[in-house]
Motif scaffolding. Structure first.
Motif, PDB file in Angstrom:
ATOM      1  N   GLU A 167      47.353  54.421 -45.278  1.00  0.00           N
ATOM      2  CA  GLU A 167      47.998  53.465 -44.379  1.00  0.00           C
ATOM      3  C   GLU A 167      47.208  53.287 -43.087  1.00  0.00           C
ATOM      4  O   GLU A 167      47.089  52.181 -42.560  1.00  0.00           O
ATOM      5  CB  GLU A 167      49.423  53.918 -44.063  1.00  0.00           C
ATOM      6  N   LEU A 168      46.686  54.408 -42.591  1.00  0.00           N
ATOM      7  CA  LEU A 168      45.876  54.342 -41.372  1.00  0.00           C
ATOM      8  C   LEU A 168      44.597  53.554 -41.620  1.00  0.00           C
ATOM      9  O   LEU A 168      44.133  52.801 -40.764  1.00  0.00           O
ATOM     10  CB  LEU A 168      45.543  55.759 -40.889  1.00  0.00           C
ATOM     11  N   LYS A 169      44.041  53.735 -42.817  1.00  0.00           N
ATOM     12  CA  LYS A 169      42.808  53.036 -43.182  1.00  0.00           C
ATOM     13  C   LYS A 169      43.073  51.544 -43.359  1.00  0.00           C
ATOM     14  O   LYS A 169      42.273  50.707 -42.952  1.00  0.00           O
ATOM     15  CB  LYS A 169      42.268  53.639 -44.481  1.00  0.00           C
ATOM     16  N   LEU A 170      44.221  51.239 -43.942  1.00  0.00           N
ATOM     17  CA  LEU A 170      44.598  49.845 -44.189  1.00  0.00           C
ATOM     18  C   LEU A 170      44.641  49.060 -42.890  1.00  0.00           C
ATOM     19  O   LEU A 170      44.255  47.889 -42.830  1.00  0.00           O
ATOM     20  CB  LEU A 170      45.973  49.813 -44.866  1.00  0.00           C
ATOM     21  N   LEU A 171      45.114  49.695 -41.832  1.00  0.00           N
ATOM     22  CA  LEU A 171      45.188  49.037 -40.529  1.00  0.00           C
ATOM     23  C   LEU A 171      43.857  49.107 -39.788  1.00  0.00           C
ATOM     24  O   LEU A 171      43.729  48.578 -38.696  1.00  0.00           O
ATOM     25  CB  LEU A 171      46.285  49.672 -39.678  1.00  0.00           C
ATOM     26  N   GLY A 172      42.894  49.809 -40.376  1.00  0.00           N
ATOM     27  CA  GLY A 172      41.570  49.866 -39.769  1.00  0.00           C
ATOM     28  C   GLY A 172      41.419  50.902 -38.674  1.00  0.00           C
ATOM     29  O   GLY A 172      40.418  50.916 -37.960  1.00  0.00           O
ATOM     30  N   LEU A 173      42.404  51.776 -38.511  1.00  0.00           N
ATOM     31  CA  LEU A 173      42.345  52.734 -37.412  1.00  0.00           C
ATOM     32  C   LEU A 173      41.457  53.931 -37.724  1.00  0.00           C
ATOM     33  O   LEU A 173      40.985  54.605 -36.814  1.00  0.00           O
ATOM     34  CB  LEU A 173      43.757  53.212 -37.044  1.00  0.00           C
ATOM     35  N   ILE A 174      41.240  54.198 -38.998  1.00  0.00           N
ATOM     36  CA  ILE A 174      40.297  55.248 -39.395  1.00  0.00           C
ATOM     37  C   ILE A 174      39.360  54.685 -40.457  1.00  0.00           C
ATOM     38  O   ILE A 174      39.635  53.653 -41.051  1.00  0.00           O
ATOM     39  CB  ILE A 174      41.011  56.505 -39.955  1.00  0.00           C
ATOM     40  N   LYS A 175      38.258  55.380 -40.651  1.00  0.00           N
ATOM     41  CA  LYS A 175      37.356  55.006 -41.742  1.00  0.00           C
ATOM     42  C   LYS A 175      36.915  56.274 -42.445  1.00  0.00           C
ATOM     43  O   LYS A 175      36.893  57.363 -41.854  1.00  0.00           O
ATOM     44  CB  LYS A 175      36.147  54.237 -41.216  1.00  0.00           C
ATOM     45  N   GLY A 176      36.604  56.156 -43.713  1.00  0.00           N
ATOM     46  CA  GLY A 176      36.232  57.335 -44.491  1.00  0.00           C
ATOM     47  C   GLY A 176      34.954  57.090 -45.259  1.00  0.00           C
ATOM     48  O   GLY A 176      34.713  55.998 -45.741  1.00  0.00           O
ATOM     49  N   SER A 177      34.124  58.129 -45.318  1.00  0.00           N
ATOM     50  CA  SER A 177      32.918  58.009 -46.132  1.00  0.00           C
ATOM     51  C   SER A 177      32.824  59.227 -47.047  1.00  0.00           C
ATOM     52  O   SER A 177      33.131  60.347 -46.638  1.00  0.00           O
ATOM     53  CB  SER A 177      31.688  57.911 -45.239  1.00  0.00           C
ATOM     54  N   VAL A 178      32.409  58.989 -48.262  1.00  0.00           N
ATOM     55  CA  VAL A 178      32.338  60.062 -49.248  1.00  0.00           C
ATOM     56  C   VAL A 178      31.181  61.009 -48.910  1.00  0.00           C
ATOM     57  O   VAL A 178      30.079  60.564 -48.625  1.00  0.00           O
ATOM     58  CB  VAL A 178      32.141  59.477 -50.664  1.00  0.00           C
ATOM     59  N   GLU A 179      31.482  62.306 -48.922  1.00  0.00           N
ATOM     60  CA  GLU A 179      30.471  63.339 -48.644  1.00  0.00           C
ATOM     61  C   GLU A 179      30.553  64.364 -49.761  1.00  0.00           C
ATOM     62  O   GLU A 179      31.301  65.334 -49.655  1.00  0.00           O
ATOM     63  CB  GLU A 179      30.771  64.030 -47.311  1.00  0.00           C
ATOM     64  N   GLY A 180      29.826  64.136 -50.808  1.00  0.00           N
ATOM     65  CA  GLY A 180      29.923  65.040 -51.947  1.00  0.00           C
ATOM     66  C   GLY A 180      31.263  64.869 -52.628  1.00  0.00           C
ATOM     67  O   GLY A 180      31.660  63.744 -52.914  1.00  0.00           O
ATOM     68  N   THR A 181      31.956  65.963 -52.830  1.00  0.00           N
ATOM     69  CA  THR A 181      33.263  65.867 -53.485  1.00  0.00           C
ATOM     70  C   THR A 181      34.381  65.605 -52.483  1.00  0.00           C
ATOM     71  O   THR A 181      35.507  65.358 -52.873  1.00  0.00           O
ATOM     72  CB  THR A 181      33.603  67.166 -54.248  1.00  0.00           C
ATOM     73  N   SER A 182      34.059  65.675 -51.201  1.00  0.00           N
ATOM     74  CA  SER A 182      35.114  65.439 -50.222  1.00  0.00           C
ATOM     75  C   SER A 182      34.895  64.105 -49.513  1.00  0.00           C
ATOM     76  O   SER A 182      33.867  63.463 -49.679  1.00  0.00           O
ATOM     77  CB  SER A 182      35.176  66.599 -49.233  1.00  0.00           C
ATOM     78  N   VAL A 183      35.862  63.706 -48.718  1.00  0.00           N
ATOM     79  CA  VAL A 183      35.761  62.455 -47.977  1.00  0.00           C
ATOM     80  C   VAL A 183      35.869  62.757 -46.498  1.00  0.00           C
ATOM     81  O   VAL A 183      36.743  63.513 -46.079  1.00  0.00           O
ATOM     82  CB  VAL A 183      36.875  61.471 -48.389  1.00  0.00           C
ATOM     83  N   CYS A 184      34.966  62.194 -45.746  1.00  0.00           N
ATOM     84  CA  CYS A 184      34.942  62.410 -44.298  1.00  0.00           C
ATOM     85  C   CYS A 184      35.648  61.271 -43.595  1.00  0.00           C
ATOM     86  O   CYS A 184      35.153  60.149 -43.572  1.00  0.00           O
ATOM     87  CB  CYS A 184      33.492  62.495 -43.833  1.00  0.00           C
ATOM     88  N   TYR A 185      36.807  61.580 -43.044  1.00  0.00           N
ATOM     89  CA  TYR A 185      37.576  60.571 -42.312  1.00  0.00           C
ATOM     90  C   TYR A 185      37.378  60.736 -40.824  1.00  0.00           C
ATOM     91  O   TYR A 185      37.308  61.849 -40.321  1.00  0.00           O
ATOM     92  CB  TYR A 185      39.070  60.732 -42.613  1.00  0.00           C
ATOM     93  N   CYS A 186      37.289  59.627 -40.111  1.00  0.00           N
ATOM     94  CA  CYS A 186      37.271  59.706 -38.654  1.00  0.00           C
ATOM     95  C   CYS A 186      37.843  58.427 -38.056  1.00  0.00           C
ATOM     96  O   CYS A 186      38.062  57.434 -38.742  1.00  0.00           O
ATOM     97  CB  CYS A 186      35.858  59.966 -38.140  1.00  0.00           C
ATOM     98  N   ILE A 187      38.111  58.485 -36.750  1.00  0.00           N
ATOM     99  CA  ILE A 187      38.659  57.343 -36.016  1.00  0.00           C
ATOM    100  C   ILE A 187      37.676  56.171 -36.059  1.00  0.00           C
ATOM    101  O   ILE A 187      36.486  56.356 -35.862  1.00  0.00           O
ATOM    102  CB  ILE A 187      38.909  57.735 -34.542  1.00  0.00           C
ATOM    103  N   HIS A 188      38.174  54.990 -36.302  1.00  0.00           N
ATOM    104  CA  HIS A 188      37.370  53.773 -36.188  1.00  0.00           C
ATOM    105  C   HIS A 188      37.472  53.313 -34.739  1.00  0.00           C
ATOM    106  O   HIS A 188      38.403  52.601 -34.361  1.00  0.00           O
ATOM    107  CB  HIS A 188      37.899  52.709 -37.140  1.00  0.00           C
ATOM    108  N   LYS A 189      36.483  53.728 -33.943  1.00  0.00           N
ATOM    109  CA  LYS A 189      36.625  53.610 -32.490  1.00  0.00           C
ATOM    110  C   LYS A 189      36.728  52.170 -32.000  1.00  0.00           C
ATOM    111  O   LYS A 189      37.519  51.880 -31.092  1.00  0.00           O
ATOM    112  CB  LYS A 189      35.476  54.361 -31.807  1.00  0.00           C
ATOM    113  N   GLU A 190      35.960  51.263 -32.563  1.00  0.00           N
ATOM    114  CA  GLU A 190      36.041  49.862 -32.136  1.00  0.00           C
ATOM    115  C   GLU A 190      37.460  49.324 -32.382  1.00  0.00           C
ATOM    116  O   GLU A 190      38.060  48.695 -31.514  1.00  0.00           O
ATOM    117  CB  GLU A 190      35.030  48.992 -32.903  1.00  0.00           C
ATOM    118  N   ASN A 191      37.960  49.586 -33.571  1.00  0.00           N
ATOM    119  CA  ASN A 191      39.300  49.084 -33.892  1.00  0.00           C
ATOM    120  C   ASN A 191      40.384  49.774 -33.073  1.00  0.00           C
ATOM    121  O   ASN A 191      41.396  49.160 -32.742  1.00  0.00           O
ATOM    122  CB  ASN A 191      39.577  49.252 -35.387  1.00  0.00           C
ATOM    123  N   TRP A 192      40.163  51.046 -32.769  1.00  0.00           N
ATOM    124  CA  TRP A 192      41.126  51.763 -31.933  1.00  0.00           C
ATOM    125  C   TRP A 192      41.220  51.110 -30.559  1.00  0.00           C
ATOM    126  O   TRP A 192      42.308  50.894 -30.021  1.00  0.00           O
ATOM    127  CB  TRP A 192      40.735  53.239 -31.798  1.00  0.00           C
TER     128      TRP A 192
END
Lengths: 110, 110
Positions: A63-88
């Motif tokens: 839900e947070l990603k849908l609104l663009g407030l966070i973004k995630g990138s795949v890092e091996g078997t895990s996913v790295c999520y962080c704040i989408h600062k511009e959108n925040w």
DNA sequence: CATATTAATCGTAATATTGCAATAGATTAA
DNA sequence: TTAATCTATTGCAATATTACGATTAATATG
């Protein structure tokens, strides 16, 4: 009905409500605070940190990603999520306008 | 379940979520903006202004009142609702702290 | 390839929210 | 008192949200 009649409100009012709604659950508030604090994250950390089940956290992240407030990138078997600062920052601008409405004048009644 | 597990979050996180939740519907956003604009109000005005049925507006007003964001005083057969300015300022402080978390550092990833 | 690890999705149960018709309550005016 | 006016409450139907077990998908590692 459970269904908001969005068509009778302005785009701005609906946008404010959408942002507010996503902040309307303490798990999502907690996720965002944690992402700000550590400034980088993977989903598994959040499951340990917050204590809800993995599918539940995953759903909140979605839900947070849908609104663009966070973004995630795949890092091996895990996913790295962080704040989408511009959108925040853009979101903050919308919400601040609403929160900082003119409060200076005296009420005519009450 | 539809039931948030509030006990696993901090009081601050739950408070932010409660305020956000009440802003999570465009009708309540609209009501608050209208109250700010005219700086005094009665419920009937809002029914005309917003276009939802009277019981629906009354219910939204009740939720806003429950959180202390508005106050109402009886004026004859109508009720005069307006922004509770002290509480609005207190709410703003809580929400601003959340919205203005430190965003300056670079992310370690993403 | 087989296995382990991690996150996403599906399905479902429980609860919450939204909206309104009908009604009740409160106050004023005649 | 009666009628008119305005707001709150009740009851209900439709939809949304939350949570999680089970499963799937994707990627790494032996």
């Amino acid at each position: 009905m459970g269904l908001a009649k969005t068509e009778m409100f302005t785009d701005q009012q609906n946008e404010i409500a959408l942002f507010a709604k996503v902040f309307g659950h303490p798990a999502r508030v907690s996720i965002l605070q944690h992402l700000f604090k550590i400034n980088s994250c993977v989903c598994g950390d959040l499951v340990n940190e917050i204590g809800l089940a993995q599918p539940t956290i995953s759903q909140h992240l979605k839900e947070l990603k849908l609104l663009g407030l966070i973004k995630g990138s795949v890092e091996g078997t895990s996913v790295c999520y962080c704040i989408h600062k511009e959108n925040w920052i853009a979101m903050k601008s919308v919400m601040s306008q609403f929160l900082n409405q003119d409060i200076t004048q005296e009420n005519k009644c009450c």
